[in-house]
Design a protein around this motif. Structure first.
Motif, PDB file in Angstrom:
ATOM      1  N   THR B 116       0.847  -1.190   0.000  1.00 30.86           N
ATOM      2  CA  THR B 116       0.000   0.000   0.000  1.00 30.86           C
ATOM      3  C   THR B 116       0.882   1.240   0.000  1.00 30.86           C
ATOM      4  O   THR B 116       1.799   1.356   0.812  1.00 30.86           O
ATOM      5  N   CYS B 120      -0.569   7.804  -1.040  1.00 29.91           N
ATOM      6  CA  CYS B 120      -1.944   7.983  -1.514  1.00 29.91           C
ATOM      7  C   CYS B 120      -2.899   6.899  -1.038  1.00 29.91           C
ATOM      8  O   CYS B 120      -4.083   6.936  -1.374  1.00 29.91           O
ATOM      9  N   LEU B 122      -3.308   3.987  -2.073  1.00 33.86           N
ATOM     10  CA  LEU B 122      -3.720   2.989  -3.060  1.00 33.86           C
ATOM     11  C   LEU B 122      -2.733   1.824  -3.042  1.00 33.86           C
ATOM     12  O   LEU B 122      -1.559   2.004  -2.737  1.00 33.86           O
ATOM     13  N   HIS B 187       2.529   1.106  -9.921  1.00 35.55           N
ATOM     14  CA  HIS B 187       1.549   1.921  -9.192  1.00 35.55           C
ATOM     15  C   HIS B 187       0.536   2.426 -10.209  1.00 35.55           C
ATOM     16  O   HIS B 187       0.908   2.995 -11.242  1.00 35.55           O
ATOM     17  N   SER B 256       0.390  10.681  -7.197  1.00 36.47           N
ATOM     18  CA  SER B 256      -0.369  11.695  -6.462  1.00 36.47           C
ATOM     19  C   SER B 256       0.477  12.923  -6.153  1.00 36.47           C
ATOM     20  O   SER B 256      -0.039  13.984  -5.837  1.00 36.47           O
ATOM     21  N   PHE B 296      -5.155  11.672  -0.685  1.00 37.78           N
ATOM     22  CA  PHE B 296      -6.215  10.664  -0.792  1.00 37.78           C
ATOM     23  C   PHE B 296      -7.567  11.329  -1.039  1.00 37.78           C
ATOM     24  O   PHE B 296      -8.343  10.896  -1.889  1.00 37.78           O
ATOM     25  N   TRP B 299      -7.862  12.633  -4.526  1.00 36.70           N
ATOM     26  CA  TRP B 299      -8.086  11.546  -5.464  1.00 36.70           C
ATOM     27  C   TRP B 299      -9.544  11.079  -5.386  1.00 36.70           C
ATOM     28  O   TRP B 299     -10.217  10.903  -6.397  1.00 36.70           O
ATOM     29  N   GLN B 346     -14.233   3.516  -9.956  1.00 32.07           N
ATOM     30  CA  GLN B 346     -13.992   3.305  -8.532  1.00 32.07           C
ATOM     31  C   GLN B 346     -15.064   2.342  -8.028  1.00 32.07           C
ATOM     32  O   GLN B 346     -16.254   2.635  -8.115  1.00 32.07           O
ATOM     33  N   LEU B 352     -11.944   1.042  -4.203  1.00 35.14           N
ATOM     34  CA  LEU B 352     -10.681   0.744  -4.855  1.00 35.14           C
ATOM     35  C   LEU B 352     -10.884   0.850  -6.369  1.00 35.14           C
ATOM     36  O   LEU B 352     -11.984   0.596  -6.870  1.00 35.14           O
ATOM     37  N   PRO B 353      -9.831   1.216  -7.101  1.00 37.30           N
ATOM     38  CA  PRO B 353      -9.999   1.427  -8.534  1.00 37.30           C
ATOM     39  C   PRO B 353     -10.284   0.141  -9.304  1.00 37.30           C
ATOM     40  O   PRO B 353      -9.809  -0.929  -8.940  1.00 37.30           O
ATOM     41  N   THR B 418      -8.853  -3.826  -8.685  1.00 37.98           N
ATOM     42  CA  THR B 418      -7.874  -3.815  -7.605  1.00 37.98           C
ATOM     43  C   THR B 418      -8.367  -4.628  -6.407  1.00 37.98           C
ATOM     44  O   THR B 418      -7.597  -5.278  -5.725  1.00 37.98           O
ATOM     45  N   SER B 422      -5.811  -6.960  -4.301  1.00 31.45           N
ATOM     46  CA  SER B 422      -5.117  -6.369  -3.160  1.00 31.45           C
ATOM     47  C   SER B 422      -5.690  -6.827  -1.828  1.00 31.45           C
ATOM     48  O   SER B 422      -5.145  -6.515  -0.794  1.00 31.45           O
TER      49      SER B 422
END
Lengths: 463, 463
Positions: B116, B120, B122, B187, B256, B296, B299, B346, B352-353, B418, B422
């Motif tokens: 992680t 940011c 992510l 990333h 970011s 964050f 974003w 999202q 999460l993306p 993601t 993740s």
């Protein structure tokens, strides 16, 4: 690092913290675990091993953990997995056709799983593709398709049953218009010692493609929806005709069905395997499992230590004598190599296969090996067919071939370890490389570099 | 299936059984989890969302679980991981050079991890390669190299620190002659809405290669041992020069840092992110984390719902009017397509993306789109930049483009989520495909098949 000194991991565990990680702790004292440990000790004795020697001391516990982790699906239940992950989604039953993904097909592709073969107790790899057509105005969280597949993967299985069980469970859990499952399964085809030596065309894997459908995928008249599903897989490397034509011949996919070896089976070892099946929550008298202990023990006896050590000594001595008497063996400044010698071995820490290729470099006359590739391949097999670790295998091969090929030796072993992918860590695609260097290769970096350059750039041990 | 009806999972858990699986149960009542849930509710409110709507109701809990799972390394300790996995191995200090793998290099390659980003929050993907030169007559179990890497991966990180921490921990835990770590990190570079629309060359990933060495790998005069190590990686796709040259420029790897958006930050949202950092066991005033809440939140505000809905309505209406007034729009029997329109979105279940490509098929005059590719790309982005699920995105795109392209529409969305890689299930390489069909595409399987044939056979969303 700080982490080494903090030491509060145990405290956290004492507090009952479970972050959902794949901890190796817990359950060591349970009767099932202890029973498997005892059974593994019997198997090690049957192999002529001393289960108190350092490398094997924790093997029974490791095997017990791996087997129980690998079959944890017996204790899991799909209702718990799916509940809470069904989401209402508008548009599903509106009258604009199959509008929206909520009315159309949803597919999760390329899920890597491991399952355990009920015929021989070895893990097999599965690339799983799952799809469904939503109904009842709801969709399921994508990860749940994977989790449900894991529940059934983590049992003793064969491909078609695995596909059927995943499919039926999703149909019942999600109640969609239909569910489709396609599995690409790969089972290691471990040769016995003789076929490893004498069959250069031995194929290391048995592959099988199966599918299962329910709801709209179960109807004889719904070839169209299967075409949609498979079209979306085909551009991921799956051929439709393959799936359709190869569905029926699932009779003897496990290579152990044809695996034949004349050793009289040890009844203590057979009993030990049957007891393992019981401890995992299985019934050893289930039709598909009746022969499993025999097959597993036959396979394991491939790695009985003593016979091979005797063979090896005779083998090596006679070859060395013949070379010495010929006297036509001189070392010159030519870097020679034998690349991609295949090997098959058994990890002594987990009693699971590892296999791959061995590359040998040395200095010889005019690039011509004094002993021949097949001799080197035999050396590799002799050291492979026993309980091993890759580091030791590498060193043993280097030391042995130096009797024939001179004191300047480099050996690289590239391997794929079943224990790295079938247990908790599940590192699909990982591989391990080890090097041993003797003589000039240990002191001259440019000699090492020159040899490493010529090793082919391909994956050594594809599933 | 039997599994649906057994219902003894809870009983098993009640008995304290922990098979080391990635169970989602437990720890829901802990104060840290509850605090993160509250913080996520604040963030959802800041996005103009109703956290009680069905799709979002469990999102705070899911986000809390994912974050705590993703940072469980704070509670783990290398000593526990390594102890019991050091094996004595002969041959190590014998005088025959670096004889044997026990004296030579041992490398585990291609370990897939997720970590992680501390900048940011992510996740970023890591392909990890770890090697060591054994000493003290002992080798470590191969899986431990992976487990130690996981301990540090499951924290807030940046690549170089991650490499350094893995390296130092292995050095201290195994006490070998040296440790080498190479990480290939990727990333996600999530564009903001404007750059997604107007920068067709936006690169979706930032990549970084780092290395760390200790013992013989830390010495300035040991370029040779690094050459050995990297040679064994190079034939796995890593170029030595890349590693050596790109080590230093690790200043602003997280996208970011350059991500700029003029929205005034919401102090409640900033406070919520800071509270999440505390709950994970971090110190929000640590230098590298000071700006993390701002980044964050910036974003996240990409996905603020209301503005985009307004934009979308105006955008679509004006286009539709212009087409109607022109009146030169007729449908004929030509299958047309726009393939590989990129999208970024999202996941509303996990915050999460997910991202990938959209393929649109329709019937048009002479294969010529009446609206143009960039218009379709804008529609896709407009539906992408909000809290979404892929099924809904697919349907919304289909319904919207049908106003312009006629009633016969097929939309295929291929995405990488993601949340599938993740969190607990870590299904690296998995992808999701959804279809929506309208008009003729819903009734004519051959029309669907024809379109699905032309979708390119490549992976849609490479990391």
């Amino acid at each position: 690092m700080g982490a080494l000194d903090e030491g509060h991991y145990d405290v956290e565990l004492g507090n009952g913290v479970n972050l959902g990680g794949c901890s190796e702790l817990g359950f060591e004292e349970e009767p099932e675990t202890l029973a498997i440990e005892e059974a593994v000790k019997v198997l090690l004795q049957g192999l002529g091993e001393d289960f108190n020697r350092e490398g094997l001391r924790k093997t029974p516990l490791r095997v017990a953990k791996a087997l129980r982790e690998g079959t944890r699906g017996y204790k899991q239940n799909v209702k718990d997995v799916v509940s809470g992950a069904l989401f209402p989604e508008a548009g599903l039953e509106s009258r604009v056709g199959h509008a929206g993904g909520a009315g159309g097909l949803v597919i999760v592709r390329d899920l890597d799983l491991f399952s355990t073969c009920e015929s021989c107790l070895l893990p097999f790899q599965v690339k799983c593709h799952v799809g469904y057509v939503p109904s009842g105005r709801r969709v399921v969280g994508l990860s749940k398709l994977s989790r449900v597949a894991e529940v059934f993967g983590k049992r003793l299985q064969e491909p078609q049953r695995l596909a059927n069980e995943i499919c039926a469970a999703l149909q019942q859990g999600i109640k969609p218009t239909g569910v489709a499952v396609v599995l690409q399964c790969s089972h290691i085809h471990f040769p016995n010692f003789e076929s490893a030596l004498f069959d250069p065309n031995h194929k290391g894997w048995v592959k099988m493609l199966v599918r299962s459908g329910s709801g709209v995928f179960d109807n004889e008249n719904t070839a169209d929806i299967w075409t949609d599903f498979l079209s979306l897989l085909r551009f991921r490397g799956i051929n439709i005709e393959d799936v359709c034509s190869r569905v029926s011949n699932n009779k003897s996919w496990c290579p152990s069905h044809t695996f034949c070896r004349a050793a009289a089976s040890d009844s203590a070892m057979l009993g030990a395997v049957a007891s393992i099946l019981c401890s995992l929550g299985e019934d050893p008298s289930r039709k598909e499992l009746v022969e499993t202990p025999t097959r597993f023990v036959k396979w394991l006896m491939n790695f009985k230590n003593t016979n091979l050590d005797l063979k090896l000594n005779g083998f090596v001595r006679s070859k060395r004598d013949s070379l010495t008497s010929n006297g036509d063996f001189s070392y010159e400044e030519h870097l020679c190599s034998e690349l991609n010698l295949s090997f098959w071995s058994q990890c002594e820490h987990h009693l699971l296969p590892f296999h791959g290729v061995v590359h040998i470099g040395y200095y010889g006359s005019n690039g011509f090996s004094p002993v021949g590739k097949s001799f080197l391949q035999s050396i590799v097999h002799l050291y492979g067919f026993k309980l091993q670790v890759q580091e030791r295998l590498t060193r043993q091969i280097a030391e042995t071939v130096s009797s024939f090929l001179g004191e300047d030796i480099i050996v690289v072993v590239e391997a794929s370890h079943t224990c790295m992918i079938s247990r908790g860590i599940e590192k699909f695609g990982s591989s391990t490389a080890t090097i041993a260097v003797l003589g000039r290769f240990s002191t001259d970096p440019s000699a090492r570099a020159k040899f490493l350059q010529i090793i082919p750039n391909s994956s050594p041990c594809e599933g």
